[in-house]
Design a protein around this motif. Structure first.
Motif, PDB file in Angstrom:
ATOM      1  N   TYR A   1       0.827  -1.163   0.103  1.00 28.01           N
ATOM      2  CA  TYR A   1      -0.072   0.104  -0.050  1.00 28.01           C
ATOM      3  C   TYR A   1       1.090   1.308   0.003  1.00 28.01           C
ATOM      4  CZ  TYR A   1      -3.344   3.595   1.561  1.00 28.01           C
ATOM      5  OH  TYR A   1      -4.025   4.590   1.486  1.00 28.01           O
ATOM      6  N   ARG A   2       1.757   1.273   0.907  1.00 30.33           N
ATOM      7  CA  ARG A   2       2.836   2.370   0.700  1.00 30.33           C
ATOM      8  C   ARG A   2       3.377   2.492  -0.520  1.00 30.33           C
ATOM      9  NH1 ARG A   2       5.595   5.454   4.197  1.00 30.33           N
ATOM     10  NH2 ARG A   2       7.593   6.222   3.736  1.00 30.33           N
TER      11      ARG A   2
ATOM     12  N   GLN B   1       2.306   1.852  -3.281  1.00 31.68           N
ATOM     13  CA  GLN B   1       1.337   2.237  -4.398  1.00 31.68           C
ATOM     14  C   GLN B   1       1.080   3.697  -3.959  1.00 31.68           C
ATOM     15  OE1 GLN B   1      -2.263   0.197  -4.150  1.00 31.68           O
ATOM     16  NE2 GLN B   1      -3.655   1.805  -5.005  1.00 31.68           N
ATOM     17  N   VAL B   2       0.776   4.246  -3.046  1.00 30.69           N
ATOM     18  CA  VAL B   2       0.652   5.772  -2.750  1.00 30.69           C
ATOM     19  C   VAL B   2       1.892   6.212  -3.052  1.00 30.69           C
ATOM     20  CG1 VAL B   2       0.284   7.333  -0.816  1.00 30.69           C
ATOM     21  CG2 VAL B   2      -0.834   5.238  -0.481  1.00 30.69           C
TER      22      VAL B   2
ATOM     23  N   GLU C   1       1.533   7.007  -6.459  1.00 29.59           N
ATOM     24  CA  GLU C   1       0.527   7.711  -7.191  1.00 29.59           C
ATOM     25  C   GLU C   1       1.050   9.198  -6.751  1.00 29.59           C
ATOM     26  OE1 GLU C   1      -4.318   8.611  -6.245  1.00 29.59           O
ATOM     27  OE2 GLU C   1      -3.144   6.976  -5.422  1.00 29.59           O
TER      28      GLU C   1
ATOM     29  N   MET D   1      -5.303  13.970  -3.917  1.00 31.15           N
ATOM     30  CA  MET D   1      -5.627  12.368  -3.616  1.00 31.15           C
ATOM     31  C   MET D   1      -6.544  12.396  -2.317  1.00 31.15           C
ATOM     32  SD  MET D   1      -1.525  11.355  -3.901  1.00 31.15           S
ATOM     33  CE  MET D   1      -1.941   9.613  -3.287  1.00 31.15           C
TER      34      MET D   1
ATOM     35  N   LEU E   1      -0.084  12.857   3.912  1.00 30.32           N
ATOM     36  CA  LEU E   1       0.915  12.546   2.731  1.00 30.32           C
ATOM     37  C   LEU E   1       2.491  12.756   3.293  1.00 30.32           C
ATOM     38  CD1 LEU E   1       1.066  12.139  -0.142  1.00 30.32           C
ATOM     39  CD2 LEU E   1       1.255  14.511  -0.618  1.00 30.32           C
TER      40      LEU E   1
ATOM     41  N   TYR F   1       4.664   9.740   3.633  1.00 30.77           N
ATOM     42  CA  TYR F   1       5.016   8.585   2.544  1.00 30.77           C
ATOM     43  C   TYR F   1       6.210   9.624   2.017  1.00 30.77           C
ATOM     44  CZ  TYR F   1       0.717   6.495   3.041  1.00 30.77           C
ATOM     45  OH  TYR F   1      -0.204   5.862   3.566  1.00 30.77           O
TER      46      TYR F   1
END
Length: 216
Positions: free
Chosen positions: A13-14, A16-17, A20, A46, A53, A56
């Protein structure tokens, strides 16, 4: 437990974020330039809060570093593929232009106007040195071993930029000419300066590359 090397759902998931975020960053760069990059604006796009955010990417510079690293790695891989079993100046030149035209914003991020206040870390510089080493290998195959011009002698005394590559001065001169002349044409082309002049930048680039590819 996960197998060795396998990513956990949280790690996937990390990743993927982060991917993006980088996609939105490239959109921002295409619209307003790298100097206008804003993590808060990306978070809004997003549907996230700014602080969320920042879990990340720690800040703008970390995001820029990620983009710059991706760009340099992509070009290094392109050069490695183009060189095949032996580095070739003409092949590298064509690969450089194809890579630049495929994604102009990626090219301009690393070879355009520097982002104010941003300084790339050493690991990014190492990738750019890898690109230069491939070019110097190709130039060494075309250039004589002994200095022939005053510039050759100058480059022999100022070769830190070659990062320890054993290329002779004439090969350093050819590599420097490759970088300045071809990047000059590409930068002008991508900035649109040939529009309205009736000049085909592809032919100009090919003519420059032809001269740079001739053995001394």
């Amino acid at each position: 437990m996960t197998e060795a090397g396998a990513k956990t759902p949280r790690e996937r998931y990390r990743a993927q974020v982060r991917t993006e975020v980088k996609e939105h960053a490239w959109e921002q760069i295409a619209t307003a330039g790298a100097s206008a990059l804003s993590l808060n604006a990306i978070a809004k796009r997003m549907g996230m809060s700014g602080p969320a955010l920042y879990r990340y990417f720690a800040g703008r510079d970390e995001l820029i570093t990620e983009l710059v690293t991706d760009a340099y790695r992509s070009l290094a891989d392109t050069f490695r593929t183009a060189s095949g079993t032996g580095a070739d100046v003409a092949a590298l030149g064509h690969a450089l232009r194809g890579w630049a035209l495929e994604d102009p914003q990626r090219y301009l991020l690393i070879y355009g106007t520097p982002v104010p206040g941003y300084h790339a870390p050493d690991d990014v510089t190492a990738i750019s040195s890898e690109i230069l080493a491939t070019l110097l290998d190709a130039c060494a195959a075309l250039s004589p071993d002994s200095p022939a011009t005053p510039l050759d002698a100058h480059l022999e005394d100022h070769r830190d930029w070659a990062d320890g590559h054993p290329a002779q001065p004439a090969a350093l001169r050819r590599a420097l000419a490759f970088w300045t002349r071809l990047h000059g044409v590409l930068s002008l082309e991508l900035a649109g300066h040939f529009r309205g002049m009736g000049i085909d930048p592809a032919q100009l680039f090919a003519a420059e590359l032809d001269e740079l590819s001739r053995p001394d």
